[in-house]
Write a protein that holds these residues in place. Sequence first.
Motif, mmCIF file in Angstrom:
data_model
loop_
_atom_site.group_PDB
_atom_site.id
_atom_site.type_symbol
_atom_site.label_atom_id
_atom_site.label_comp_id
_atom_site.label_asym_id
_atom_site.label_seq_id
_atom_site.Cartn_x
_atom_site.Cartn_y
_atom_site.Cartn_z
ATOM 1 N N GLY A 1 34.441 23.312 -5.305
ATOM 2 C CA GLY A 1 33.187 22.600 -5.542
ATOM 3 C C GLY A 1 31.986 23.298 -4.911
ATOM 4 O O GLY A 1 30.907 23.356 -5.500
ATOM 5 N N HIS A 2 32.186 23.844 -3.706
ATOM 6 C CA HIS A 2 31.076 24.546 -3.034
ATOM 7 C C HIS A 2 30.658 25.769 -3.830
ATOM 8 O O HIS A 2 29.467 26.022 -4.040
ATOM 9 N N ALA A 3 31.651 26.521 -4.280
ATOM 10 C CA ALA A 3 31.343 27.733 -5.056
ATOM 11 C C ALA A 3 30.647 27.362 -6.359
ATOM 12 O O ALA A 3 29.733 28.052 -6.806
ATOM 13 N N ARG A 4 31.100 26.257 -6.967
ATOM 14 C CA ARG A 4 30.523 25.856 -8.254
ATOM 15 C C ARG A 4 29.056 25.479 -8.113
ATOM 16 O O ARG A 4 28.221 25.900 -8.912
ATOM 17 N N VAL A 5 28.736 24.688 -7.100
ATOM 18 C CA VAL A 5 27.345 24.267 -6.893
ATOM 19 C C VAL A 5 26.466 25.497 -6.664
ATOM 20 O O VAL A 5 25.392 25.630 -7.256
ATOM 21 N N PHE A 6 26.954 26.412 -5.826
ATOM 22 C CA PHE A 6 26.213 27.632 -5.538
ATOM 23 C C PHE A 6 25.988 28.434 -6.816
ATOM 24 O O PHE A 6 24.878 28.893 -7.108
ATOM 25 N N LEU A 7 27.042 28.569 -7.606
ATOM 26 C CA LEU A 7 26.957 29.362 -8.834
ATOM 27 C C LEU A 7 25.972 28.756 -9.826
ATOM 28 O O LEU A 7 25.210 29.467 -10.486
ATOM 29 N N LYS A 8 25.959 27.432 -9.921
ATOM 30 C CA LYS A 8 25.043 26.778 -10.848
ATOM 31 C C LYS A 8 23.594 27.034 -10.447
ATOM 32 O O LYS A 8 22.734 27.239 -11.304
ATOM 33 N N ASP A 9 23.335 27.019 -9.148
ATOM 34 C CA ASP A 9 21.979 27.314 -8.677
ATOM 35 C C ASP A 9 21.601 28.761 -8.980
ATOM 36 O O ASP A 9 20.478 29.049 -9.397
ATOM 37 N N LEU A 10 22.557 29.671 -8.785
ATOM 38 C CA LEU A 10 22.298 31.084 -9.102
ATOM 39 C C LEU A 10 21.998 31.240 -10.581
ATOM 40 O O LEU A 10 21.106 31.990 -10.973
ATOM 41 N N GLU A 11 22.766 30.535 -11.403
ATOM 42 C CA GLU A 11 22.583 30.641 -12.852
ATOM 43 C C GLU A 11 21.221 30.116 -13.265
ATOM 44 O O GLU A 11 20.572 30.677 -14.154
ATOM 45 N N ALA A 12 20.781 29.038 -12.640
ATOM 46 C CA ALA A 12 19.477 28.463 -12.982
ATOM 47 C C ALA A 12 18.364 29.456 -12.688
ATOM 48 O O ALA A 12 17.393 29.563 -13.442
ATOM 49 N N ALA A 13 18.523 30.213 -11.603
ATOM 50 C CA ALA A 13 17.472 31.173 -11.248
ATOM 51 C C ALA A 13 17.553 32.435 -12.098
ATOM 52 O O ALA A 13 16.536 33.017 -12.465
#
Lengths: 100, 360
Positions: free
Chosen positions: B242-254
């Motif tokens: 879950g931690h990796a997923r949240v981080f990845l989603k933020d990276l993708e948004a940027a």
Amino acid sequence: TISLKVEFGGGLELLFSNQRSHRSSTPDAEIFKAVDLTYLIFWLRDNLLKERVELFIENATVRPGILVLVNDADWELEGEGDYELKDGDEIVFISTLHGG
Amino acid sequence: MPPRTCALCDDARAILKRPKTGQQICKECFFYVFETEVHNTITEAHLFKRGDRVAIGASGGKDSTVLAHVMKTLNERYGYGLELFLLSIDEGITGYRDDSLETVKRNQQQYEMPLKILSYDELYGWTMDAIVSQIGKKNNCTFCGVFRRQALDRGAAILNVDHILTGHNADDIAETVLMNIMRGDIARLGRCTSICTQGEDTIKRSKPFKYAYEKEIVMYAYFKKLDYFSTECIYSPDAYRGHARVFLKDLEAARPSAIIDIIHSGEAFEATGSVKATQKSQQTCKRCGYMSSNELCKACTLLEGLERGMAAAAVTDRARAKLDAEGPAPAHLRQIPLFRLPETVQSNHVDPSVSLPAQR
């Protein structure tokens, strides 16, 4: 008022009374504020969202991982939150945040 | 904003902005590029040959449903000559898995593929519900993952298939790369971006959606009106991923290309010589015959822990030593049935050092 059809998918319907399809009427544009998608998102939070706000909204927009479609087109093509709503628009929110 | 025309066909209205390329394309062009990219992934990796029997790991979720649909489409369009099956694992999670299995049964009708369902209950004697009630919600994903891996291989052996396909997408693989970095798991880091994993004693396992963005998979399913089940596993909210997923989603948004870029970074990692030397060599589990790095495979170890009421102890190597210090496993404990590879895999492999234990 502006009449809209709003749909939820990918599990999001669970936050909105387990109902996939909603018909809503939002107020017309006010003097200083247009009725755009950002407005709608907060309007949904205040009027239809039953639980767990953080699963729908983050940093004044939808949580990353939730896709938004405006009349069957990616909201990124329409300016995302700045898209101004028109009468009869269909907005779809789909969550991707679940097992595959 | 004015309506845009498709960047590819310059004709129809654009409905999607591709995260990978930023292109704005129409529905038909989207279907075509999505399917063709998967086709290219498959052909460049030489995943199949004519006549292969292929099992698609189907959970009823978005990725496996779209995978079944796309594989059927490509098999017909390009004449791969494959025999396709659906393989589903029932972990015994009430309110999650039982609902999604209904979706798989509908998929079987819709795609006209034979379906095999294998359950943890019949294989191990424990449902995930029972496991979680014994060990709580920490480490339960470890049990589920280990048991599911074996269950898929066993299901494939029963179906006599050469190859298992899973719906892991680009987001999943990028998350795994990040997780392995965050946990310092160098051995896994060197392996986790392979599109196809094949050990000597295992059935080939591939991920045709390796480069397919989760967003595109969901859009494909939406526009094609594909039927899938979508809820979070009720036991997963605290999972580390879950931690990796949240981080990845933020990276993708940027920066949307971040996902594919992380995969390319991951592909560049390869275990160095000194790390390779510390990896244990592969053996066969002396209890059930499945592949293992130790005398007993992880699934047998975890099962023994559950049966002896010391489940939490079985998860790490150090705790395993403590379990052994308690004495040998009592006789008549439930065991996993003997594992035999399907004939097609067996005939390619000869291992004189392996002698299977006598039938119990």
